[in-house]
Motif scaffolding. Sequence first.
Motif, PDB file in Angstrom:
ATOM      1  N   TYR A  14       0.856  -1.276   0.363  1.00 34.28           N
ATOM      2  CA  TYR A  14       0.268   0.480  -0.230  1.00 34.28           C
ATOM      3  C   TYR A  14       0.888   1.528   0.345  1.00 34.28           C
ATOM      4  O   TYR A  14       0.359   2.265   0.031  1.00 34.28           O
ATOM      5  N   ASP A  15       2.117   0.695  -0.090  1.00 33.91           N
ATOM      6  CA  ASP A  15       3.126   2.292  -0.374  1.00 33.91           C
ATOM      7  C   ASP A  15       2.690   3.146  -1.482  1.00 33.91           C
ATOM      8  O   ASP A  15       2.515   2.775  -1.955  1.00 33.91           O
ATOM      9  N   ALA A  16       2.752   4.334  -1.546  1.00 31.56           N
ATOM     10  CA  ALA A  16       2.339   5.433  -2.104  1.00 31.56           C
ATOM     11  C   ALA A  16       1.001   5.471  -2.768  1.00 31.56           C
ATOM     12  O   ALA A  16       0.951   5.705  -3.771  1.00 31.56           O
ATOM     13  N   THR A  17       0.422   4.751  -2.333  1.00 30.50           N
ATOM     14  CA  THR A  17      -0.740   4.354  -2.546  1.00 30.50           C
ATOM     15  C   THR A  17      -2.247   5.652  -2.533  1.00 30.50           C
ATOM     16  O   THR A  17      -1.563   6.149  -1.725  1.00 30.50           O
ATOM     17  N   GLY A 132      -7.323  16.408  -1.003  1.00 28.06           N
ATOM     18  CA  GLY A 132      -8.177  14.832  -2.472  1.00 28.06           C
ATOM     19  C   GLY A 132      -7.009  14.339  -2.958  1.00 28.06           C
ATOM     20  O   GLY A 132      -6.221  14.801  -3.041  1.00 28.06           O
ATOM     21  N   ILE A 133      -8.061  13.213  -3.680  1.00 27.22           N
ATOM     22  CA  ILE A 133      -6.744  12.098  -4.521  1.00 27.22           C
ATOM     23  C   ILE A 133      -8.176  11.577  -5.853  1.00 27.22           C
ATOM     24  O   ILE A 133      -7.343  10.764  -6.019  1.00 27.22           O
ATOM     25  N   GLY A 134      -8.801  12.565  -6.006  1.00 24.65           N
ATOM     26  CA  GLY A 134     -10.359  12.611  -7.291  1.00 24.65           C
ATOM     27  C   GLY A 134     -10.349  11.371  -6.520  1.00 24.65           C
ATOM     28  O   GLY A 134     -10.498  10.241  -6.329  1.00 24.65           O
ATOM     29  N   PHE A 138     -15.262   5.278 -13.387  1.00 22.68           N
ATOM     30  CA  PHE A 138     -14.848   3.861 -13.490  1.00 22.68           C
ATOM     31  C   PHE A 138     -14.663   2.604 -12.409  1.00 22.68           C
ATOM     32  O   PHE A 138     -13.739   3.767 -12.310  1.00 22.68           O
ATOM     33  N   GLY A 139     -15.003   2.188 -12.679  1.00 25.45           N
ATOM     34  CA  GLY A 139     -13.879   0.473 -11.835  1.00 25.45           C
ATOM     35  C   GLY A 139     -14.559   0.730 -10.457  1.00 25.45           C
ATOM     36  O   GLY A 139     -15.322   1.513  -9.829  1.00 25.45           O
ATOM     37  N   ASP A 140     -14.112  -0.252  -9.968  1.00 22.51           N
ATOM     38  CA  ASP A 140     -13.904  -0.069  -8.789  1.00 22.51           C
ATOM     39  C   ASP A 140     -13.587   0.630  -7.713  1.00 22.51           C
ATOM     40  O   ASP A 140     -12.129   0.832  -7.764  1.00 22.51           O
ATOM     41  N   THR A 146      -7.086   1.824  -3.871  1.00 26.98           N
ATOM     42  CA  THR A 146      -5.392   1.780  -3.652  1.00 26.98           C
ATOM     43  C   THR A 146      -4.654   1.285  -5.067  1.00 26.98           C
ATOM     44  O   THR A 146      -3.620   0.866  -4.163  1.00 26.98           O
ATOM     45  N   SER A 147      -4.696   1.871  -5.512  1.00 25.47           N
ATOM     46  CA  SER A 147      -3.841   2.497  -6.185  1.00 25.47           C
ATOM     47  C   SER A 147      -2.893   3.493  -6.254  1.00 25.47           C
ATOM     48  O   SER A 147      -3.062   4.338  -5.135  1.00 25.47           O
ATOM     49  N   ARG A 148      -2.011   3.626  -7.124  1.00 24.20           N
ATOM     50  CA  ARG A 148      -1.058   4.494  -6.708  1.00 24.20           C
ATOM     51  C   ARG A 148      -1.735   5.652  -8.013  1.00 24.20           C
ATOM     52  O   ARG A 148      -2.360   5.435  -9.393  1.00 24.20           O
TER      53      ARG A 148
END
Length: 185
Positions: A14-17, A132-134, A138-140, A146-148
């Motif tokens: 999870y680093d940098a996610t 804020g991460i946006g 679409f998608g899960d 948990t994405s970068r």
Amino acid sequence: MYIVVGLGNPGKRYDATRHNVGFDTIDLLAYRNNIKVNKLKHKALYGEGFWGGEKVLLVKPQTFMNLSGESVRDIVEFYKIETKNLIVIYDDIDIEVGILRIRHKGSAGTHNGMRSVIYQLQSDEFPRVRIGIGRPQFGDLADFVTSRFSKEEIPPIRETIDKAALAVESIVKEGIDKAMNQFNG
């Protein structure tokens, strides 16, 4: 005394996610203030130092995001602090990447980690710093948080994490109202 909690998920995966911008802010605060966040207690990694005469604990819960409140409750009860001296830093999908929002109190919104904190404390009366991460087009949602960050998002998110660290320091040293006036974007 202040307890500053950054929400995130433990482990290299999870680093940098997106979900770990709270942890990233704690890491930056630790670096800037020469605090080692390496003690394990209260289901968290933490370190302590002093800013402007105030004792400050920097905390990274190790319970995974959805159970963050267990760690936060343990540490707040142990140190017997008022919730106004708890600052929680976390990601917010309802705010664009690069935007920072500071609030005195409020609901959890769509954030499960904050739901856990509010439930465990039985209060939403504590300052929070939202990064804020946006929101995914679409998608899960779980996959998204948990994405970068994309290559284009890295410079603004780094700048926002830096502002978040400055904002937390300002809350501790000068009060939340001044920090809100200076850093809310």
